[in-house]
Design a protein around this motif. Structure first.
Motif, PDB file in Angstrom:
ATOM      1  N   ILE A 177       0.834  -1.200   0.000  1.00  0.00           N
ATOM      2  CA  ILE A 177       0.000   0.000   0.000  1.00  0.00           C
ATOM      3  C   ILE A 177       0.870   1.253   0.000  1.00  0.00           C
ATOM      4  N   ALA A 178       1.944   1.208   0.799  1.00  0.00           N
ATOM      5  CA  ALA A 178       2.860   2.355   0.849  1.00  0.00           C
ATOM      6  C   ALA A 178       3.510   2.586  -0.513  1.00  0.00           C
ATOM      7  N   GLU A 179       3.896   1.487  -1.197  1.00  0.00           N
ATOM      8  CA  GLU A 179       4.494   1.621  -2.524  1.00  0.00           C
ATOM      9  C   GLU A 179       3.491   2.211  -3.520  1.00  0.00           C
ATOM     10  N   THR A 180       2.262   1.741  -3.436  1.00  0.00           N
ATOM     11  CA  THR A 180       1.221   2.260  -4.336  1.00  0.00           C
ATOM     12  C   THR A 180       0.976   3.748  -4.094  1.00  0.00           C
ATOM     13  N   LEU A 181       0.900   4.110  -2.802  1.00  0.00           N
ATOM     14  CA  LEU A 181       0.682   5.517  -2.466  1.00  0.00           C
ATOM     15  C   LEU A 181       1.863   6.380  -2.909  1.00  0.00           C
ATOM     16  N   GLN A 182       3.102   5.842  -2.758  1.00  0.00           N
ATOM     17  CA  GLN A 182       4.269   6.597  -3.174  1.00  0.00           C
ATOM     18  C   GLN A 182       4.278   6.792  -4.688  1.00  0.00           C
ATOM     19  N   ALA A 183       3.887   5.741  -5.412  1.00  0.00           N
ATOM     20  CA  ALA A 183       3.802   5.864  -6.869  1.00  0.00           C
ATOM     21  C   ALA A 183       2.759   6.903  -7.252  1.00  0.00           C
ATOM     22  N   TRP A 184       1.649   6.921  -6.503  1.00  0.00           N
ATOM     23  CA  TRP A 184       0.606   7.917  -6.771  1.00  0.00           C
ATOM     24  C   TRP A 184       1.116   9.327  -6.480  1.00  0.00           C
TER      25      TRP A 184
END
Length: 278
Positions: A177-184
């Motif tokens: 989730i953190a990786e997805t949010l960082q990509a966003w």
């Protein structure tokens, strides 16, 4: 709008209250009483998240004991789907019709989180249903349970989802989730930088056009001044010619110049003589 938000908040609070009641019972229960608490929670029409109950020490101890099926079933309701239950039924307790229907509702929520347009064919496969009418009944029950907000399009056989309640986050999934949010966030930064560049370009073009406009207006003002000056010089020149010397340097006065010349009378011509040659 505000009233709907208040109602949603109130319903969410009520659901959390029901879950807290089961967590409180699990803290002091053991043996068959604890298993009964788990079954009641799985059957409750008001509880659709189970993470807090899973981490209760008494419940966590069931994972490696003789009653591991209860823990596995609770874990399934927290993170899994109905298709997983049908594929490995030996790992879980026998579900009552109410439990099965609730797991199907949770499966619809999982699908709705991934996509907002769900074809009937996908739902029929995931819920292992071969009757469209039965499928629509289950979807309507999920809507009334307020775990999804959606519309049924029977002509196109598509479920259009506007809202889906979140499910429990599996252990170890937080990093994803953190990786997805960082990509966003990175994507948002890129878009923001692009917008800033466009704004700077637009401002530069605006400044350039304003400069050209001011330059043209200034040139028009100077041109008007030049034309006005030339017109003034021409008027003065005409006045000088009017008051100046007459033609051939004569000193005729203005009245004399304005005097109308007299008409000259042409003398009558005499008889014309005709001469004939011999």
């Amino acid at each position: 709008m505000a009233q709907d938000m208040l109602l949603d908040a109130e319903e969410s609070s009520n659901k959390e209250t029901f879950l807290q009641q089961f967590c409180t019972l699990a803290k002091v229960a053991s043996g068959a009483a604890l298993l009964d608490v788990i079954c009641q929670c799985l059957s409750s029409p008001n509880v659709f998240v189970f993470g807090e109950l899973l981490v209760e020490p008494n419940v966590a101890e069931l994972k490696d004991g003789p009653d591991a099926k209860y823990y596995n079933t609770l874990n399934l309701f927290a993170y899994g789907t109905y298709k997983q239950y049908r594929a490995e039924r030996d790992k879980y307790i026998e579900l009552t019709p109410a439990m099965q229907k609730k797991l199907q509702h949770l499966t619809i929520v999982s699908l709705a989180i991934k996509t907002k347009s769900i074809p009937y064919s996908v739902l029929l496969e995931e819920l292992e249903i071969n009757n469209v009418r039965h499928l629509e009944d289950i979807i309507i029950e999920a809507i009334y349970a307020d775990i999804i907000h959606a519309k049924l399009f029977q002509n196109t056989r598509i479920l259009e989802v506007d809202y889906a309640q979140g499910r429990d986050i599996p252990p170890g999934y937080t990093s994803k989730i953190a990786e997805t949010l960082q990509a966003w966030v990175n994507s948002c930064d890129g878009v923001s930088n692009c917008i800033d560049m466009q704004i700077k370009y637009a401002n530069a073009e605006k400044a350039k056009r304003l400069f050209n406009k001011e330059r043209i207006e200034h040139e028009l003002i100077n041109l008007k001044k030049v034309l006005k000056s030339q017109a003034s010089d021409s008027d003065e020149s005409m006045q000088i010619d009017t008051h100046g010397a007459g033609p051939s340097g004569s000193n005729m006065s203005q009245p004399e110049l304005r005097k109308k010349p007299s008409k000259m009378k042409n003398p009558r011509a005499g008889p014309v003589g005709l001469k004939f040659s011999k």
